[in-house]
Write a protein that holds these residues in place. Structure first.
Motif, PDB file in Angstrom:
ATOM      1  N   ALA A  90       6.373   3.450   0.262  1.00 52.98           N
ATOM      2  CA  ALA A  90       7.352   3.476  -0.823  1.00 52.98           C
ATOM      3  C   ALA A  90       7.735   2.081  -1.311  1.00 52.98           C
ATOM      4  O   ALA A  90       7.765   1.126  -0.537  1.00 52.98           O
ATOM      5  CB  ALA A  90       8.605   4.211  -0.358  1.00 52.98           C
ATOM      6  N   ASP A  91       8.061   2.025  -2.600  1.00 55.43           N
ATOM      7  CA  ASP A  91       8.623   0.816  -3.205  1.00 55.43           C
ATOM      8  C   ASP A  91      10.146   0.829  -3.123  1.00 55.43           C
ATOM      9  O   ASP A  91      10.790  -0.197  -3.318  1.00 55.43           O
ATOM     10  CB  ASP A  91       8.184   0.709  -4.666  1.00 55.43           C
ATOM     11  N   ALA A  92      10.718   2.004  -2.876  1.00 50.37           N
ATOM     12  CA  ALA A  92      12.159   2.183  -2.670  1.00 50.37           C
ATOM     13  C   ALA A  92      12.339   3.467  -1.877  1.00 50.37           C
ATOM     14  O   ALA A  92      11.477   4.356  -1.921  1.00 50.37           O
ATOM     15  CB  ALA A  92      12.902   2.271  -3.999  1.00 50.37           C
ATOM     16  N   VAL A  93      13.453   3.568  -1.145  1.00 54.88           N
ATOM     17  CA  VAL A  93      13.736   4.741  -0.323  1.00 54.88           C
ATOM     18  C   VAL A  93      15.143   5.235  -0.650  1.00 54.88           C
ATOM     19  O   VAL A  93      16.097   4.452  -0.610  1.00 54.88           O
ATOM     20  CB  VAL A  93      13.620   4.423   1.184  1.00 54.88           C
ATOM     21  N   ILE A  94      15.246   6.523  -0.973  1.00 54.68           N
ATOM     22  CA  ILE A  94      16.541   7.161  -1.178  1.00 54.68           C
ATOM     23  C   ILE A  94      16.740   8.152  -0.041  1.00 54.68           C
ATOM     24  O   ILE A  94      15.894   9.014   0.186  1.00 54.68           O
ATOM     25  CB  ILE A  94      16.616   7.889  -2.535  1.00 54.68           C
ATOM     26  N   VAL A  95      17.856   8.014   0.669  1.00 51.97           N
ATOM     27  CA  VAL A  95      18.190   8.895   1.791  1.00 51.97           C
ATOM     28  C   VAL A  95      19.335   9.800   1.350  1.00 51.97           C
ATOM     29  O   VAL A  95      20.385   9.310   0.922  1.00 51.97           O
ATOM     30  CB  VAL A  95      18.597   8.066   3.028  1.00 51.97           C
ATOM     31  N   ILE A  96      19.113  11.111   1.431  1.00 50.20           N
ATOM     32  CA  ILE A  96      20.121  12.085   1.017  1.00 50.20           C
ATOM     33  C   ILE A  96      20.512  12.928   2.224  1.00 50.20           C
ATOM     34  O   ILE A  96      19.656  13.526   2.868  1.00 50.20           O
ATOM     35  CB  ILE A  96      19.580  13.000  -0.105  1.00 50.20           C
ATOM     36  N   GLY A  97      21.810  12.988   2.507  1.00 48.16           N
ATOM     37  CA  GLY A  97      22.262  13.790   3.641  1.00 48.16           C
ATOM     38  C   GLY A  97      21.965  13.102   4.959  1.00 48.16           C
ATOM     39  O   GLY A  97      21.634  11.922   5.004  1.00 48.16           O
ATOM     40  N   GLY A  98      22.077  13.869   6.031  1.00 51.60           N
ATOM     41  CA  GLY A  98      21.881  13.240   7.331  1.00 51.60           C
ATOM     42  C   GLY A  98      21.371  14.192   8.388  1.00 51.60           C
ATOM     43  O   GLY A  98      21.809  15.324   8.496  1.00 51.60           O
ATOM     44  N   SER A  99      20.404  13.731   9.119  1.00 50.90           N
ATOM     45  CA  SER A  99      19.889  14.378  10.330  1.00 50.90           C
ATOM     46  C   SER A  99      19.271  13.257  11.149  1.00 50.90           C
ATOM     47  O   SER A  99      19.147  12.127  10.676  1.00 50.90           O
ATOM     48  CB  SER A  99      18.838  15.445   9.982  1.00 50.90           C
ATOM     49  N   TRP A 100      18.870  13.567  12.365  1.00 54.88           N
ATOM     50  CA  TRP A 100      18.255  12.518  13.194  1.00 54.88           C
ATOM     51  C   TRP A 100      16.950  12.030  12.590  1.00 54.88           C
ATOM     52  O   TRP A 100      16.660  10.824  12.612  1.00 54.88           O
ATOM     53  CB  TRP A 100      18.065  13.005  14.620  1.00 54.88           C
ATOM     54  N   GLY A 101      16.153  12.935  12.040  1.00 55.72           N
ATOM     55  CA  GLY A 101      14.908  12.512  11.400  1.00 55.72           C
ATOM     56  C   GLY A 101      15.169  11.633  10.195  1.00 55.72           C
ATOM     57  O   GLY A 101      14.472  10.642   9.956  1.00 55.72           O
ATOM     58  N   THR A 102      16.205  11.975   9.424  1.00 57.16           N
ATOM     59  CA  THR A 102      16.573  11.178   8.261  1.00 57.16           C
ATOM     60  C   THR A 102      17.063   9.797   8.692  1.00 57.16           C
ATOM     61  O   THR A 102      16.734   8.787   8.058  1.00 57.16           O
ATOM     62  CB  THR A 102      17.666  11.909   7.448  1.00 57.16           C
ATOM     63  N   LEU A 103      17.824   9.748   9.778  1.00 57.46           N
ATOM     64  CA  LEU A 103      18.281   8.461  10.297  1.00 57.46           C
ATOM     65  C   LEU A 103      17.088   7.608  10.723  1.00 57.46           C
ATOM     66  O   LEU A 103      17.075   6.391  10.491  1.00 57.46           O
ATOM     67  CB  LEU A 103      19.238   8.657  11.468  1.00 57.46           C
ATOM     68  N   SER A 104      16.067   8.225  11.309  1.00 59.02           N
ATOM     69  CA  SER A 104      14.891   7.441  11.711  1.00 59.02           C
ATOM     70  C   SER A 104      14.181   6.871  10.489  1.00 59.02           C
ATOM     71  O   SER A 104      13.709   5.731  10.518  1.00 59.02           O
ATOM     72  CB  SER A 104      13.932   8.279  12.559  1.00 59.02           C
ATOM     73  N   GLU A 105      14.131   7.633   9.398  1.00 61.79           N
ATOM     74  CA  GLU A 105      13.511   7.125   8.164  1.00 61.79           C
ATOM     75  C   GLU A 105      14.310   5.957   7.597  1.00 61.79           C
ATOM     76  O   GLU A 105      13.734   4.946   7.175  1.00 61.79           O
ATOM     77  CB  GLU A 105      13.389   8.256   7.142  1.00 61.79           C
TER      78      GLU A 105
END
Length: 161
Positions: free
Chosen positions: A94-109
């Motif tokens: 990715a050239d940019a990352v948008i994180v929406i919401g939260g889970s452990w997998g999302t936190l790792s990303e």
């Protein structure tokens, strides 16, 4: 070279996160960004549906050995057979990352994207990282709307164009 934005979020997500992800997908497609996601359910399916509904290109990076469970709104599926390690592939592409919401997998990303460096990481709802004194850790951009998240994600493309 197309500008690629990874949108990360949990498979078990709130209605608000699903709505935000769908809108982010629509806006990224409207701005001709390639949408990268985990390709599953929840936030991943919502961003894919939003992107597809606005004629965007959506690529899913799947954790398993086949396409089982992939969102029907993906244009292409990358099968990694790497489990959660696929998160690194997603954020490094990715050239940019948008994180929406939260889970452990999302936190790792989120953590992998920040560790990688050199790309904007935008949080829309969900995770905010605080230091021991309760102050936000520098480096994360926090958006309060899908429009703001996409604007922040696309700023680098605008500056380098």
């Amino acid at each position: 070279m197309p500008y690629q934005v990874a949108v990360c979020g949990p498979r078990d997500s709130s209605d608000a996160d699903v709505a935000a992800a769908r809108r982010v997908g629509e806006l990224l497609a409207d701005n001709d960004a390639v949408i990268l996601c985990g390709g599953g359910t929840g936030v991943m399916a919502a961003v894919a549906a939003g992107g597809r509904s606005h004629n965007g290109l959506v690529i899913g990076v799947r954790p398993g050995a086949d396409r089982d469970g992939a969102s029907p709104d993906l244009d292409a599926v990358l099968v990694t057979n790497m489990g959660e390690a696929r998160n690194a592939i997603l954020v490094w592409s990715a050239d940019a990352v948008i994180v929406i919401g939260g889970s452990w997998g999302t936190l790792s990303e989120l953590a992998l994207a920040k560790r990688r460096g050199g790309v904007p990481v935008i949080c829309l709802g969900g995770w905010q990282i605080l230091d021991a004194d309760g102050h936000p850790v520098p480096g994360l951009e926090v958006a309060d709307t899908p429009e703001h998240a996409v604007e922040l994600a696309l700023q680098r493309r605008t500056r380098s164009a």
